[in-house]
Design a protein around this motif. Structure first.
Motif, PDB file in Angstrom:
ATOM      1  N   UNK A  51       0.852  -1.191   0.000  1.00  0.00           N
ATOM      2  CA  UNK A  51       0.000   0.000   0.000  1.00  0.00           C
ATOM      3  C   UNK A  51       0.884   1.236   0.000  1.00  0.00           C
ATOM      4  N   UNK A  52       0.593   2.160  -0.919  1.00  0.00           N
ATOM      5  CA  UNK A  52       1.379   3.389  -0.991  1.00  0.00           C
ATOM      6  C   UNK A  52       0.548   4.644  -0.774  1.00  0.00           C
ATOM      7  N   UNK A  53      -0.788   4.467  -0.666  1.00  0.00           N
ATOM      8  CA  UNK A  53      -1.672   5.634  -0.623  1.00  0.00           C
ATOM      9  C   UNK A  53      -3.003   5.208   0.013  1.00  0.00           C
ATOM     10  N   UNK A  54      -3.450   5.913   1.050  1.00  0.00           N
ATOM     11  CA  UNK A  54      -4.767   5.674   1.669  1.00  0.00           C
ATOM     12  C   UNK A  54      -5.514   7.000   1.688  1.00  0.00           C
ATOM     13  N   UNK A  55      -6.720   7.000   1.130  1.00  0.00           N
ATOM     14  CA  UNK A  55      -7.577   8.183   1.154  1.00  0.00           C
ATOM     15  C   UNK A  55      -8.863   7.841   1.899  1.00  0.00           C
ATOM     16  N   UNK A  95     -17.133  25.514   5.765  1.00  0.00           N
ATOM     17  CA  UNK A  95     -16.465  24.421   5.054  1.00  0.00           C
ATOM     18  C   UNK A  95     -15.714  23.584   6.065  1.00  0.00           C
ATOM     19  N   UNK A  96     -15.515  22.321   5.731  1.00  0.00           N
ATOM     20  CA  UNK A  96     -14.877  21.409   6.671  1.00  0.00           C
ATOM     21  C   UNK A  96     -14.053  20.397   5.886  1.00  0.00           C
ATOM     22  N   UNK A  97     -13.260  19.643   6.608  1.00  0.00           N
ATOM     23  CA  UNK A  97     -12.432  18.623   5.996  1.00  0.00           C
ATOM     24  C   UNK A  97     -13.333  17.550   5.384  1.00  0.00           C
ATOM     25  N   UNK A  98     -13.102  17.245   4.114  1.00  0.00           N
ATOM     26  CA  UNK A  98     -13.912  16.256   3.412  1.00  0.00           C
ATOM     27  C   UNK A  98     -13.129  14.991   3.079  1.00  0.00           C
ATOM     28  N   UNK A  99     -11.803  15.140   2.958  1.00  0.00           N
ATOM     29  CA  UNK A  99     -10.997  14.002   2.524  1.00  0.00           C
ATOM     30  C   UNK A  99      -9.577  14.130   3.075  1.00  0.00           C
ATOM     31  N   UNK A 100      -9.039  13.018   3.536  1.00  0.00           N
ATOM     32  CA  UNK A 100      -7.667  12.954   4.059  1.00  0.00           C
ATOM     33  C   UNK A 100      -6.926  11.891   3.263  1.00  0.00           C
ATOM     34  N   UNK A 101      -5.708  12.236   2.822  1.00  0.00           N
ATOM     35  CA  UNK A 101      -4.891  11.269   2.094  1.00  0.00           C
ATOM     36  C   UNK A 101      -3.519  11.163   2.744  1.00  0.00           C
ATOM     37  N   UNK A 102      -3.098   9.931   3.005  1.00  0.00           N
ATOM     38  CA  UNK A 102      -1.742   9.636   3.449  1.00  0.00           C
ATOM     39  C   UNK A 102      -1.029   8.995   2.261  1.00  0.00           C
ATOM     40  N   UNK A 103       0.143   9.516   1.884  1.00  0.00           N
ATOM     41  CA  UNK A 103       0.923   8.968   0.777  1.00  0.00           C
ATOM     42  C   UNK A 103       2.328   8.634   1.278  1.00  0.00           C
ATOM     43  N   UNK A 104       2.756   7.405   1.043  1.00  0.00           N
ATOM     44  CA  UNK A 104       4.098   6.985   1.461  1.00  0.00           C
ATOM     45  C   UNK A 104       5.137   7.838   0.739  1.00  0.00           C
ATOM     46  N   UNK A 105       6.139   8.319   1.480  1.00  0.00           N
ATOM     47  CA  UNK A 105       7.164   9.186   0.904  1.00  0.00           C
ATOM     48  C   UNK A 105       8.134   8.439  -0.006  1.00  0.00           C
ATOM     49  N   UNK A 106       8.303   7.145   0.233  1.00  0.00           N
ATOM     50  CA  UNK A 106       9.227   6.364  -0.593  1.00  0.00           C
ATOM     51  C   UNK A 106       8.753   4.917  -0.613  1.00  0.00           C
ATOM     52  N   UNK A 107       9.378   4.120  -1.447  1.00  0.00           N
ATOM     53  CA  UNK A 107       9.036   2.704  -1.512  1.00  0.00           C
ATOM     54  C   UNK A 107       9.279   2.026  -0.156  1.00  0.00           C
ATOM     55  N   UNK A 108      10.337   2.443   0.530  1.00  0.00           N
ATOM     56  CA  UNK A 108      10.661   1.872   1.845  1.00  0.00           C
ATOM     57  C   UNK A 108       9.591   2.194   2.892  1.00  0.00           C
ATOM     58  N   UNK A 109       8.851   3.288   2.718  1.00  0.00           N
ATOM     59  CA  UNK A 109       7.807   3.687   3.668  1.00  0.00           C
ATOM     60  C   UNK A 109       6.466   3.013   3.407  1.00  0.00           C
ATOM     61  N   UNK A 110       6.299   2.374   2.253  1.00  0.00           N
ATOM     62  CA  UNK A 110       5.024   1.739   1.920  1.00  0.00           C
ATOM     63  C   UNK A 110       4.674   0.638   2.908  1.00  0.00           C
ATOM     64  N   UNK A 111       3.378   0.422   3.094  1.00  0.00           N
ATOM     65  CA  UNK A 111       2.885  -0.633   3.972  1.00  0.00           C
ATOM     66  C   UNK A 111       2.888  -1.940   3.187  1.00  0.00           C
ATOM     67  N   UNK A 112       3.814  -2.814   3.514  1.00  0.00           N
ATOM     68  CA  UNK A 112       3.943  -4.084   2.800  1.00  0.00           C
ATOM     69  C   UNK A 112       2.700  -4.949   3.031  1.00  0.00           C
ATOM     70  N   UNK A 113       2.384  -5.799   2.067  1.00  0.00           N
ATOM     71  CA  UNK A 113       1.205  -6.652   2.138  1.00  0.00           C
ATOM     72  C   UNK A 113       1.198  -7.522   3.396  1.00  0.00           C
ATOM     73  N   UNK A 114       2.362  -7.966   3.844  1.00  0.00           N
ATOM     74  CA  UNK A 114       2.455  -8.854   5.014  1.00  0.00           C
ATOM     75  C   UNK A 114       2.417  -8.089   6.337  1.00  0.00           C
ATOM     76  N   UNK A 115       2.342  -6.757   6.277  1.00  0.00           N
ATOM     77  CA  UNK A 115       2.356  -5.949   7.484  1.00  0.00           C
ATOM     78  C   UNK A 115       0.969  -5.396   7.794  1.00  0.00           C
ATOM     79  N   UNK A 116       0.817  -4.900   9.020  1.00  0.00           N
ATOM     80  CA  UNK A 116      -0.422  -4.287   9.506  1.00  0.00           C
ATOM     81  C   UNK A 116      -0.086  -2.870   9.960  1.00  0.00           C
TER      82      UNK A 116
END
Length: 180
Positions: A51-55, A95-116
């Protein structure tokens, strides 16, 4: 008895697979009008891909949301005008917050499939009981899932391929004070 064992094992495997198949809230219910910390539990990537991006698309009525930053991830926020402005600390909120996105800064920061991992934000729940549905988009190095399916009113989300995260907003049990 031997012929029943494979069926039991198969059923347990199906249940285990379906339990992994969602992004869910750690606390699936909370009192109306209360401050609520939404903790989205992400237990896998996209069919083996990190996972590299969660919105998270915030449901109408979830007010004053603030995300929790994550080391190694960049936060992006999208504001939107409210259909029903409200007052907060003597100010009119239009107006209020409608959407939040977290984006991994690098490949090393991505959430690996085997991780939680968990992605968090807090806000205030509406005054009326009911259901709130948080729609999430999970983008992986390869593939993506839009966790946005909402069942018909009164129906279960079982059987949906990519259900949104459901929060049951319950009636207040006692008069609560103002919380942040």
């Amino acid at each position: 008895m031997k012929h029943k064992k494979p069926s039991l094992i198969a059923a347990l495997l199906v249940l285990a697979g379906s339990a992994r198949a969602h992004i869910v809230l750690e606390q699936p219910s909370a009192e109306a009008g209360s401050a609520y910390k939404a903790v989205f539990k992400v237990g896998h990537g996209c069919e083996g891909s990190a996972t590299r991006h969660i919105t998270v698309r915030l449901p109408e009525g979830f007010r004053g949301a603030k995300p929790v930053p994550k080391p190694g991830w960049t936060l992006s926020l999208r504001m939107a005008p409210l259909a029903q402005p409200y007052e907060s600390h003597g100010r009119r909120i239009e107006q209020d917050l409608a959407e939040v996105t977290w984006t991994a800064n690098s490949e090393a920061d991505q959430l690996q499939d085997a991780w939680y991992d968990e992605f968090q934000l807090r806000g205030t729940l509406p005054e009326q009981p009911g259901e709130l549905w948080f729609k999430l988009r999970q983008v992986c190095a390869q593939g993506e899932t839009d966790w946005a399916e909402i069942p018909a009113a009164g129906a279960s989300s079982k059987g949906l391929k990519a259900p949104a995260a459901r929060l049951n907003v319950t009636a207040r049990t006692a008069e609560a004070g103002h919380a942040h």
